[in-house]
Motif scaffolding. Structure first.
Motif, PDB file in Angstrom:
ATOM      1  N   GLY A 169       0.429  -4.081   8.160  1.00 50.91           N
ATOM      2  CA  GLY A 169      -0.414  -4.185   7.453  1.00 50.91           C
ATOM      3  C   GLY A 169      -1.969  -3.615   7.742  1.00 50.91           C
ATOM      4  N   SER A 170      -1.837  -2.530   8.804  1.00 51.03           N
ATOM      5  CA  SER A 170      -3.017  -1.561   9.330  1.00 51.03           C
ATOM      6  C   SER A 170      -2.902  -0.639   7.913  1.00 51.03           C
ATOM      7  CB  SER A 170      -2.611  -0.794  10.482  1.00 51.03           C
ATOM      8  OG  SER A 170      -2.491  -1.661  11.947  1.00 51.03           O
ATOM      9  N   ALA A 171      -4.122   0.081   7.584  1.00 50.31           N
ATOM     10  CA  ALA A 171      -4.515   0.874   7.110  1.00 50.31           C
ATOM     11  C   ALA A 171      -4.155   2.053   7.667  1.00 50.31           C
ATOM     12  CB  ALA A 171      -5.700   1.020   6.486  1.00 50.31           C
ATOM     13  N   VAL A 172      -3.791   2.899   6.283  1.00 50.25           N
ATOM     14  CA  VAL A 172      -2.923   4.352   6.418  1.00 50.25           C
ATOM     15  C   VAL A 172      -3.363   5.189   6.217  1.00 50.25           C
ATOM     16  CG1 VAL A 172      -1.297   6.106   6.533  1.00 50.25           C
ATOM     17  CG2 VAL A 172      -0.737   3.803   7.022  1.00 50.25           C
ATOM     18  N   THR A 173      -4.666   6.533   6.294  1.00 50.10           N
ATOM     19  CA  THR A 173      -5.446   7.469   5.934  1.00 50.10           C
ATOM     20  C   THR A 173      -4.721   9.083   5.617  1.00 50.10           C
ATOM     21  OG1 THR A 173      -6.660   7.116   7.898  1.00 50.10           O
ATOM     22  CG2 THR A 173      -7.357   5.800   6.357  1.00 50.10           C
ATOM     23  N   ALA A 174      -5.238   8.901   5.232  1.00 50.16           N
ATOM     24  CA  ALA A 174      -4.463  10.646   4.618  1.00 50.16           C
ATOM     25  C   ALA A 174      -6.085  11.863   5.689  1.00 50.16           C
ATOM     26  CB  ALA A 174      -5.605  11.388   3.205  1.00 50.16           C
ATOM     27  N   VAL A 175      -5.298  12.469   6.906  1.00 51.20           N
ATOM     28  CA  VAL A 175      -5.683  13.287   7.544  1.00 51.20           C
ATOM     29  C   VAL A 175      -6.222  14.059   7.288  1.00 51.20           C
ATOM     30  CG1 VAL A 175      -3.735  12.433   9.384  1.00 51.20           C
ATOM     31  CG2 VAL A 175      -3.737  14.569   8.283  1.00 51.20           C
ATOM     32  N   LYS A 176      -5.913  14.903   5.788  1.00 53.27           N
ATOM     33  CA  LYS A 176      -7.064  16.028   5.988  1.00 53.27           C
ATOM     34  C   LYS A 176      -6.900  15.615   4.485  1.00 53.27           C
ATOM     35  CE  LYS A 176      -7.396  20.833   6.918  1.00 53.27           C
ATOM     36  NZ  LYS A 176      -8.884  20.574   7.451  1.00 53.27           N
ATOM     37  N   MET A 198       5.970   3.606   4.944  1.00 55.94           N
ATOM     38  CA  MET A 198       4.390   2.694   4.409  1.00 55.94           C
ATOM     39  C   MET A 198       4.557   1.635   3.233  1.00 55.94           C
ATOM     40  SD  MET A 198       1.814   4.618   4.374  1.00 55.94           S
ATOM     41  CE  MET A 198       1.631   4.871   3.298  1.00 55.94           C
ATOM     42  N   ASP A 199       4.171   0.980   3.047  1.00 56.74           N
ATOM     43  CA  ASP A 199       4.209  -0.342   1.889  1.00 56.74           C
ATOM     44  C   ASP A 199       2.700  -0.600   1.288  1.00 56.74           C
ATOM     45  OD1 ASP A 199       5.063  -2.472   1.012  1.00 56.74           O
ATOM     46  OD2 ASP A 199       4.354  -4.269   2.767  1.00 56.74           O
ATOM     47  N   GLY A 200       2.553  -1.185   0.036  1.00 61.93           N
ATOM     48  CA  GLY A 200       1.720  -0.907  -0.162  1.00 61.93           C
ATOM     49  C   GLY A 200       0.916   0.609  -0.487  1.00 61.93           C
ATOM     50  N   GLN A 245      -9.654   8.738   3.791  1.00 69.35           N
ATOM     51  CA  GLN A 245      -8.770   8.310   1.981  1.00 69.35           C
ATOM     52  C   GLN A 245      -7.784   7.110   2.417  1.00 69.35           C
ATOM     53  OE1 GLN A 245      -9.124  10.137  -2.019  1.00 69.35           O
ATOM     54  NE2 GLN A 245      -7.488   8.414  -2.509  1.00 69.35           N
ATOM     55  N   LYS A 246      -7.906   6.176   2.092  1.00 69.56           N
ATOM     56  CA  LYS A 246      -6.826   5.477   2.544  1.00 69.56           C
ATOM     57  C   LYS A 246      -5.430   5.564   1.113  1.00 69.56           C
ATOM     58  CE  LYS A 246      -4.742   0.382   2.324  1.00 69.56           C
ATOM     59  NZ  LYS A 246      -5.737  -1.330   2.498  1.00 69.56           N
ATOM     60  N   ILE A 247      -4.722   5.792   1.521  1.00 72.70           N
ATOM     61  CA  ILE A 247      -3.404   5.647   1.354  1.00 72.70           C
ATOM     62  C   ILE A 247      -2.025   4.991   0.704  1.00 72.70           C
ATOM     63  CG2 ILE A 247      -3.398   8.463   1.485  1.00 72.70           C
ATOM     64  CD1 ILE A 247      -1.205   8.384   3.245  1.00 72.70           C
ATOM     65  N   GLY A 248      -2.348   3.649   1.791  1.00 75.61           N
ATOM     66  CA  GLY A 248      -1.314   2.915   2.116  1.00 75.61           C
ATOM     67  C   GLY A 248      -1.613   2.408   2.920  1.00 75.61           C
TER      68      GLY A 248
END
Length: 255
Positions: free
Chosen positions: A166-173, A204-206, A219-222
């Motif tokens: 469930g860790s947040a994944v963010t855009a690298v750029k 990915m999830d969510g 920005q969080k993408i999932g």
């Protein structure tokens, strides 16, 4: 003067008065009719942004190109194989939405309404003053908090990271989301385009973004999908430069 002569004079005067009134009424009707008519150039005017001849020529060129491609596709032989290959590569090539967005903003001064959401006031202020945005975009950011569990290889084209479920994944750029789909081996995958490069986020999830949405760096993408044991999460990440995948560890510092 006899009574008959008097009647004749009054009849002639009355007839003259009727003719005079009819003449004035005709002149009035003509003058109103002339003023109410619209000028010829208004009736025949054309919208300044639409040129009929140019539009027809472009339509004819498009029809000819479609016919030529259809004829080539039906032909057999080595002569047409190379042409077919070029056409197929052109049709399969992804549109560079990031460059398109930049061109639109430079030309019209705002983001395309139909494809990209408008910038927030804070982002717009950063863009106007030039502070923070350029510095932030200098390097790729880390997509998720965790450790690299599997290094880059030509078989996987990316790396695997061990992290919390469930860790947040963010855009690298900053860039444009061009694809959200399930891919073999890496599950649900989000692909973001950055000019000539792409970043892939797998397992990915969510997912919090939509196709053709413009996202900012960080920005969080999932979130990371949970593994079967529910105790940890595994995240897939890849970077693509042009047509070739590169080792993300050589670009991003995963400390």
């Amino acid at each position: 003067m006899s009574k008959i002569d008097d009647i004749r004079q009054r009849h002639a005067a009355r007839k003259k008065g009727i003719k005079s009134f009819s003449g004035r009424q005709s002149e009035t009707i003509k003058s109103h009719g002339t003023s109410s008519q619209r000028p010829d150039h208004d009736l025949n005017s054309v919208h300044p942004l639409f040129r009929t001849q140019s539009f027809i020529i472009k339509c004819m060129i498009a029809i000819v190109l479609i016919l030529v491609v259809a004829i080539i596709d039906k032909q057999q032989g080595a002569t047409f194989d190379q042409t077919k290959h070029v056409v197929q590569q052109t049709l399969n090539r992804d549109v560079n939405f990031t460059k398109l967005s930049s061109w639109y903003e430079d030309t019209f001064g705002s983001s395309p309404v139909a494809f990209f959401p408008s910038l927030t006031d804070q982002d717009q202020a950063k863009k106007t003053t030039g502070q923070g945005a350029k510095k932030q975009e200098a390097d790729y950011a880390v997509p998720v908090s965790g450790q690299v569990s599997e290094s880059f290889s030509t078989q996987t084209n990316g790396i695997l990271m061990a992290t919390k479920p469930g860790s947040a994944v963010t855009a690298v750029k900053s860039g444009t989301v061009i694809s959200i789909e399930n891919k073999e081996g890496i599950g649900k995958t989000v692909i973001i385009q950055h000019n000539n490069a792409e970043s892939w986020y797998g397992k990915m999830d969510g997912v919090k973004v939509k196709p053709y949405e413009f996202v900012q760096q960080g920005q969080k993408i999932g979130s990371v999908k949970k593994d079967q044991d529910q105790e940890r999460g595994t995240f897939y990440f890849a970077l693509k430069n042009g047509d070739h995948f590169v080792d993300p560890i050589q670009v991003i510092s995963f400390d």
